[in-house]
Design a protein around this motif. Structure first.
Motif, PDB file in Angstrom:
ATOM      1  N   ALA A  33       0.939  -1.183   0.113  1.00 46.02           N
ATOM      2  CA  ALA A  33       0.102  -0.196   0.126  1.00 46.02           C
ATOM      3  C   ALA A  33       0.828   1.331  -0.098  1.00 46.02           C
ATOM      4  N   VAL A  34       0.519   2.201  -0.621  1.00 46.80           N
ATOM      5  CA  VAL A  34       1.342   3.584  -0.861  1.00 46.80           C
ATOM      6  C   VAL A  34       0.890   4.715   0.172  1.00 46.80           C
ATOM      7  N   ASP A  35      -0.424   4.287   0.867  1.00 48.11           N
ATOM      8  CA  ASP A  35      -0.524   5.200   2.069  1.00 48.11           C
ATOM      9  C   ASP A  35      -1.383   4.700   3.180  1.00 48.11           C
ATOM     10  N   GLY A  36      -1.867   5.332   4.124  1.00 49.43           N
ATOM     11  CA  GLY A  36      -2.437   4.862   4.989  1.00 49.43           C
ATOM     12  C   GLY A  36      -3.884   4.355   4.841  1.00 49.43           C
ATOM     13  N   ARG A  37      -4.595   5.326   3.846  1.00 51.88           N
ATOM     14  CA  ARG A  37      -5.871   5.213   3.446  1.00 51.88           C
ATOM     15  C   ARG A  37      -6.060   3.826   2.642  1.00 51.88           C
ATOM     16  N   GLN A  38      -5.085   3.421   1.743  1.00 53.88           N
ATOM     17  CA  GLN A  38      -4.963   2.056   1.007  1.00 53.88           C
ATOM     18  C   GLN A  38      -4.574   1.054   2.046  1.00 53.88           C
TER      19      GLN A  38
END
Length: 218
Positions: A33-38
């Motif tokens: 994942a590239v960020d927290g939301r993902q």
């Protein structure tokens, strides 16, 4: 197999960790994942055993992501990745529900062992993090009243074990220190978690600092 999700906004970091972990016979990287939301979405979708979580990311940072992941699944295990051992966010990450932390420059062996430790339900608390937590609570000053009140539920030996857990000792090290069997220590730790309503050793360590059972220089 230990199933791992890697969360970092830098593609080279993700690819590097993937190569290192997939080379291990007992570890499989099931997603990135590239960020927290993902990360929150992928944890719900893939159900990994361990999440390797960077802190500083766009969209949603690792702290907020850790908080959401643990809130959705109390058994989730998040291993925080940080560039510095005294990262200002380490304490906040542990409070958010992370099971431990690992430096980004850790060797392949340290990375794999860290994943195994967290997957087994143990806390990954290095001495540098312990010192950081102590200094943080020293700065905050007054201990939290609820934490102080709940200590009364523990026996003298359980309180002693809790302090040693907070200092970063493993069950084996605590057993050697108290001259008891490791199975006895495991029983004490389990009872401490139940009595205090905590999910793991990391929360137990944070609780000990909040109650000022561990103080600077202790």
């Amino acid at each position: 197999m230990i199933r791992v999700l890697i969360v970092d906004d830098q593609v080279m970091v993700r690819e590097g960790f993937s190569v290192l972990l997939n080379a291990m016979p007992d570890i499989e990287v099931v997603g990135e994942a590239v960020d927290g939301r993902q990360a929150v979405r992928k944890v719900a979708e893939l159900k990994p055993d361990v999440v390797l979580m960077d802190i500083r990311m766009p969209e949603m940072n690792g702290l907020d992501a850790t908080r959401e992941i643990v809130a959705a699944d109390a058994d989730a295990k998040v291993l925080v990745l940080t560039t510095f051992d005294l990262d200002e966010y380490v304490y906040q990450a542990l409070r958010a529900g992370a099971s431990g932390f690992l430096l980004k420059d850790a060797s392949a062996g340290q990375l794999a062992e860290g994943v195994r430790i967290v997957a087994s339900g143990e806390a990954l608390l290095a001495p540098t993090v312990t010192k950081r937590l102590i200094s943080e609570f020293s700065r905050l000053g007054t201990p939290r009243a609820p934490a102080q009140e709940r200590i009364a539920d523990l026996t003298e030996r359980e309180t002693e074990v809790l302090v040693l857990v907070a200092q970063g000792l493993s069950n084996g090290e605590i057993a050697a220190h108290l001259v008891v069997a490791e199975s006895t220590v495991k029983t004490h730790v389990s009872r401490i978690l139940v009595k205090l309503g905590l999910r793991d050793r990391t929360q137990a360590a944070v609780f000990a600092y909040e109650a000022r059972l561990v103080t600077p220089g202790a």
